[in-house]
Design an enzyme around this catalytic site. Structure first.
Site, PDB file in Angstrom:
ATOM      1  N   ASP A 230       0.912  -1.217  -0.133  1.00 58.99           N
ATOM      2  CA  ASP A 230      -0.166   0.051   0.051  1.00 58.99           C
ATOM      3  C   ASP A 230       0.902   1.310   0.053  1.00 58.99           C
ATOM      4  OD1 ASP A 230       0.864  -0.336   2.650  1.00 58.99           O
ATOM      5  OD2 ASP A 230      -1.094  -0.688   3.405  1.00 58.99           O
TER       6      ASP A 230
ATOM      7  N   ASN B 107      -9.494  -1.531  12.604  1.00 57.87           N
ATOM      8  CA  ASN B 107     -10.708  -1.850  12.093  1.00 57.87           C
ATOM      9  C   ASN B 107     -10.857  -2.846  11.162  1.00 57.87           C
ATOM     10  OD1 ASN B 107      -9.265  -0.729   9.874  1.00 57.87           O
ATOM     11  ND2 ASN B 107     -10.572   0.874   9.514  1.00 57.87           N
TER      12      ASN B 107
ATOM     13  N   HIS C 242      -8.799  -3.577   8.860  1.00 54.72           N
ATOM     14  CA  HIS C 242      -8.291  -3.700   7.247  1.00 54.72           C
ATOM     15  C   HIS C 242      -7.016  -4.254   6.908  1.00 54.72           C
ATOM     16  CE1 HIS C 242      -5.345   0.458   8.364  1.00 54.72           C
ATOM     17  NE2 HIS C 242      -5.115  -0.733   8.479  1.00 54.72           N
TER      18      HIS C 242
ATOM     19  N   GLU D 211     -10.147  -0.691   3.157  1.00 53.42           N
ATOM     20  CA  GLU D 211     -10.882  -0.530   4.386  1.00 53.42           C
ATOM     21  C   GLU D 211     -12.335  -1.098   4.432  1.00 53.42           C
ATOM     22  OE1 GLU D 211      -9.249   1.207   6.686  1.00 53.42           O
ATOM     23  OE2 GLU D 211      -8.793   3.241   5.943  1.00 53.42           O
TER      24      GLU D 211
END
Ligand code: PGA
Length: 232
Positions: A72, A131, A133, A138
């Site tokens: 990423d 979360n 991810h 996401e």
């Protein structure tokens, strides 16, 4: 009781986790010296990469034919920006391990074509977002989510603040898609610390749902190495 295909390995602390993870990665490189590895940055894998760097420096393991693939990146940074995740992967993984070939994530279509030309990803080394991810997939991210540009969620903006001190967190990013991650031949998920306990339970024991992208990893050959604080 873990699902078939999922291995959960609990280590006493982050240093033991790093040694165990380094053993796992080294065994894969020994079995296939041309291994292609999707490489997470973030805090969790850093002790593992440092351990691998020490082993490479001693000549215990040879990474020279491995390909590192970027997971990423933030958008809108110059090449020399200290927040560049490419730079972080270079400093922590590519250079210390002596890796000579890397694939950079800049254009989604070119990136997926590069991975196809490589014959796919052999091993994805991932951290776990608070979360759920993976990279910057996401929530919600379905299994088919491709490599793409997206806006970071407030939770990710907050968790990424820890990396950059006074510098702001870029608001947009590009991530290898869930399609890339879920087609890896093996996934190694590293999880460290009590603040990951809830999301690790949801990853392994909650419903498999795009709302927790990490829960979709139970579909692929998955090894989770966690410390006791993240599990017990
Ligand atoms: P961390 O990040 O390893 O710094 O906890 C994981 C992530 O947010 O993907």
């Amino acid at each position: 009781m873990m699902q078939a295909g999922v291995t959960l390995d609990i280590q006493p602390d982050s240093q033991a986790l790093a040694v165990q993870a380094a053993d796992f990665i080294a065994a894969q490189v020994r079995a296939k010296p041309t291994l292609s590895i999707l490489v997470a940055t973030g805090n969790t894998p850093m002790p593992t990469y440092a351990e691998l760097g020490r082993r490479a420096a001693r000549g215990d393991i040879d990474f020279s034919r491995v390909t590192a693939v970027q997971l990423d990146e933030y958008l809108g940074l110059s090449d020399h920006d200290p927040r560049s995740l490419w730079g972080w992967m270079e400093r922590s993984f590519v250079t210390p391990l002596g890796i000579r070939q890397s694939i950079r994530l800049a254009d989604p279509a070119a990136f997926e074509a590069d991975i196809a030309a490589l014959g796919g990803i052999d091993l994805a080394i991932l951290g776990l977002g608070p979360n759920g991810h993976l990279g910057f997939n996401e929530p919600p991210s379905p299994p088919t989510a491709p490599t793409r540009v997206l806006a970071l969620t407030p939770a990710s903006l907050e968790s990424n603040r820890a990396y950059w001190g006074e510098l702001s967190v870029p608001t947009h990013a590009i991530t290898a898609g869930m399609n890339v991650i879920l087609s890896a031949r093996a996934v190694l998920l590293l999880v460290n610390g009590a603040h990951k306990r809830d999301i690790l339970r949801r990853t392994l024991e909650g419903p498999e749902t795009p709302d927790v992208p990490s829960s979709l990893l139970r579909r692929v050959p998955l090894t989770v190495i966690a410390d006791e604080a993240a599990w017990t």
